[in-house]
Design a protein around this motif. Sequence first.
Motif, short mmCIF file in Angstrom:
data_model
loop_
_atom_site.label_atom_id
_atom_site.label_comp_id
_atom_site.label_asym_id
_atom_site.label_seq_id
_atom_site.Cartn_x
_atom_site.Cartn_y
_atom_site.Cartn_z
N VAL A 555 0.85 -1.17 0.07
CA VAL A 555 0.00 0.13 0.02
C VAL A 555 0.85 1.37 0.02
N ILE A 556 2.01 1.22 0.73
CA ILE A 556 2.95 2.46 0.74
C ILE A 556 3.26 2.63 -0.80
N LYS A 557 3.89 1.56 -1.20
CA LYS A 557 4.46 1.74 -2.91
C LYS A 557 3.09 2.20 -3.73
N LEU A 558 1.89 1.95 -3.51
CA LEU A 558 1.13 2.22 -4.32
C LEU A 558 0.45 3.72 -3.94
N ILE A 559 0.60 4.21 -2.83
CA ILE A 559 0.33 5.75 -2.44
C ILE A 559 1.43 6.50 -3.06
N ASN A 560 2.85 6.01 -3.10
CA ASN A 560 3.90 6.86 -3.70
C ASN A 560 3.91 6.67 -5.21
N ALA A 561 3.33 5.86 -5.80
CA ALA A 561 3.23 5.43 -7.13
C ALA A 561 2.17 6.39 -7.82
N VAL A 562 0.91 6.48 -6.90
CA VAL A 562 -0.18 7.50 -7.25
C VAL A 562 0.38 9.02 -7.16
N ALA A 563 1.05 9.09 -6.11
CA ALA A 563 1.83 10.40 -5.66
C ALA A 563 2.42 10.95 -6.93
N GLU A 564 3.52 10.05 -7.33
CA GLU A 564 4.28 10.49 -8.62
C GLU A 564 3.44 10.60 -9.70
N LYS A 565 2.41 10.25 -10.06
CA LYS A 565 1.51 10.33 -11.21
C LYS A 565 1.04 11.60 -11.31
N ILE A 566 0.54 11.83 -10.08
CA ILE A 566 -0.60 12.84 -9.93
C ILE A 566 0.27 14.37 -9.69
N ASN A 567 1.43 14.16 -8.76
CA ASN A 567 2.03 15.60 -8.68
C ASN A 567 3.04 15.92 -9.85
N LYS A 568 3.16 14.83 -10.83
CA LYS A 568 3.94 15.38 -12.02
C LYS A 568 2.94 15.79 -13.19
N HIS A 569 1.82 15.64 -12.95
CA HIS A 569 0.77 15.91 -14.03
C HIS A 569 0.51 17.39 -14.12
N PRO A 570 0.87 17.89 -15.37
CA PRO A 570 0.84 19.44 -15.46
C PRO A 570 -0.42 20.31 -14.95
N GLN A 571 -1.77 19.49 -15.31
CA GLN A 571 -2.80 20.34 -14.96
C GLN A 571 -3.52 19.84 -13.64
N ILE A 572 -3.33 18.61 -13.43
CA ILE A 572 -4.13 17.97 -12.44
C ILE A 572 -3.09 18.30 -10.72
N SER A 573 -1.92 18.28 -11.23
CA SER A 573 -1.12 18.64 -9.73
C SER A 573 -1.56 20.19 -9.28
N SER A 574 -2.06 21.07 -10.12
CA SER A 574 -2.44 22.36 -9.50
C SER A 574 -4.16 22.02 -8.49
N LYS A 575 -4.45 21.15 -8.72
CA LYS A 575 -5.59 20.77 -7.83
C LYS A 575 -5.48 19.70 -6.89
N ILE A 576 -4.59 18.75 -7.07
CA ILE A 576 -4.49 17.77 -6.16
C ILE A 576 -2.77 17.42 -5.79
N LYS A 577 -2.50 17.33 -4.62
CA LYS A 577 -1.20 16.86 -4.38
C LYS A 577 -1.21 15.76 -3.31
N VAL A 578 -0.34 14.74 -3.38
CA VAL A 578 -0.19 13.51 -2.75
C VAL A 578 1.13 13.42 -2.14
N LEU A 579 1.25 13.33 -0.88
CA LEU A 579 2.50 13.29 -0.33
C LEU A 579 2.56 12.21 0.83
N PHE A 580 3.60 11.28 0.77
CA PHE A 580 3.66 10.43 1.78
C PHE A 580 5.12 10.87 2.51
N LEU A 581 4.79 11.23 3.72
CA LEU A 581 6.30 11.82 4.43
C LEU A 581 6.65 10.69 5.38
N GLU A 582 7.80 10.38 4.85
CA GLU A 582 8.54 9.34 5.34
C GLU A 582 9.19 9.21 6.81
N ASN A 583 9.11 8.36 7.57
CA ASN A 583 9.50 8.27 8.94
C ASN A 583 8.75 8.90 10.04
#
Length: 775
Positions: A555-583
């Motif tokens: 699940v942690i891997k999936l969260i980070n995979a989704v975060a990478e896809k969304i945070n790098k999208h030029p339009q969607i990233s202005s509406k949604i950001k996803v972060l997994f803060l480690e440790n």
Amino acid sequence: MKDSIHANWQMTQQTYDENESKQVYYFSMEFLLGRLVESNLLNMGMLDLYHDTLKSLGFNPEEVFREEHDAGLGNGGLGRLAACFLDSLASLQLPGHGMGIRYKYGLFQQKVVNGYQVELPDNWLKDEYMWETKRDDKAIEVRFGGTVESKVENGHLQFSHHDYERVLAVPYDVPIVGYDNNTVNTLRLWSAESTTNSFHFHSSRGHDYYHYLDYKRSIEKISEFLYPDDSYYEGKILRLKQQYFLVSAGLQSILQRYKKRNKPLSQLSDHVVIQINDTHPSLVVPELMRLLIDEEKLGWDEAWTITEKTVAYTNHTTLSEALEKWPEEMIKTLFPRLYLIIHEINERFCKMLWYDYPELRDKIAEMAIISYEQVHMSHLAMVGSFSINGVAKLHTSILQNRVMKPFYTVFPERFNNKTNGITHRRWLLNANPELANVITEAIGKEWIHSPEKLTDLISFASDSSFQEAIAKVKHDNKLKLAALIKEQYQITIDDQSIVDVQIKRLHGYKRQLLNLFHIIHLYNRCLEDPNLDLTPRTFIFGAKAAPSYSFAKQVIKLINAVAEKINKHPQISSKIKVLFLENYSVTLAERIIPAADLSEQISTASKEASGTGNMKLMMNGALTIGTQDGANVEIAELVGKENIFTFGLTSDEVFNYQRSGDYRARDYYNNDRRLRNVMDLLVNQHFSGDDVEFKDIFYSLLYNNDEYFVLRDFDEYIKIQNDVQQTYQNQTDWVNKSIINIARSGKFSSDRTIQEYANDIWNIKPTKIGNLIIN
């Protein structure tokens, strides 16, 4: 500062002895203390002075305090609760101490590498821990293995223990400083150490030196790691050794101290209470019996009466895997004398059931302490305790009416509820000083000593100037969190967005997956409609997964995979950001919680005993989106249904599904296009380079029938999240709800919880300590 603490520490113990104060000892495998410099300065009334002094010297106080490492003594809510309880005991001037293990390494230091959790040693003791004091003179011998012989002497059966492994338990004491008083209680942490005289050298065998090194290493492993991996035999042995090590060392030290009062052992329960924090220290029951019978030469009946009147048990879970049971043969091998005692307790208990409760005869195998070659630790704790408490009203009701119903039939007077709490001093006064100042300006300082006075804020909920002040504090905290994220992750977040947080241990029942499915659903909607009107949202996850828990790590891997896809999208990233803060840690939580708008408390109903993250976030003005589980139910009762976002199955509905077997996860997948679109992305290479990366998550939901009802609650969760967005758009209404949550949060101070324990279970009274000593 340390001189003042140590002087008052000594005075506190002296006063307890002189007054013969009844004292409670809180046995816990975890104490998640966090950093102590700031909290100790706050409790001593010196924090502002130190802030000003550091600034005058050109230092940033936050950077200075950050140099202290979080103590690696806990993992999640269980350990943080124990730490809050110690704080409240000292702040209420109650004689109470902690008993734990001084782990050389914490759970682990979590790094995220290519989206995966990687565990590194948390060597928190690599530098001297400034708060601890080693007490070599109080070292205790703990014994493992060996053989037991019995013989009759003077008409009494006596037992002798031979050929055992000796382990030296060395205590390290940590002061627990009370707020605005002179009380300094003790957290005693035990370290496993070896001595040369506990290993037999034979000069004719040159390789004995290397045997000694192996022996020394095996001893020190006992206090090396928090929660060894028990998915294999050696790990089980080590974890069980840890539990007995804590129990035996702690009890021996308590009895040594008690005997110095020259009181008869028959009066032990008038002076001492031993509280078991969850099932891990359940060996307290047979070990206290062993010490009273074998060492103090008491008869069985007298020893049992003392034990039953001295030990109390807190249950923290309804999950079967957490209600520990151990192979009977393992107990017999590791603790041969204890096994005989457990066996006798079991025989007497089962006979009592047979003769006194004929209606429960068909339940005896289910209730036995030893059954089907397993020793059931929760059964042992319940049979040997005078009090059995749950940690939220719903949880206690489930224990009484479902999970432990037969025991409730036998011991109804023992069961009671003590809803968990948090220390408002750390989680509001210290973690969010700007909010604390706004509150104090409105209602005065009395709430700091009496957190229930926070209800005075209700009259300010609709006051525009007060709302503006509250909103400004929240925005300032968002800016601080945004700066931290920018510095550590090089990601810019929108400080006007909804900060939506789920920060807790990663487990299937806590349903980080449901949260993530909502995020993927929003992502899909944005792909379908680039002009979608969506209030910007920053989703923050913080969690550690147990190293052997492959599903949670996936699940942690999936969260980070989704975060990478969304945070790098030029339009969607202005509406949604996803972060997994480690440790994730106490210190990180202190940065996240003050900035949070929305608190995700979405566990499967009936699975979360209480939760305390829900209380911390509520106290800092976040609104809760949650199921009717744990303390969420009591939060909803206090704030009103209009000030919380509730959805999903009830606990009764969950039990009905489990009983009937009527739940069909695939039906939800087939009948809900939105859900199907979300799940199909897991296995079509969209978030990974292949279609098997997340197949286990996909299959666990469809082929293992979705144990935690993620698919069942998906639709209601989406609807309530839409309500969140609409409500947030009306900031006046949102801030009003936020203020009401803050105002009602005083109920969840751990001061209230501890006062209930003190009054209803422990029967301990405040002991005032003399004037503050400053050298």
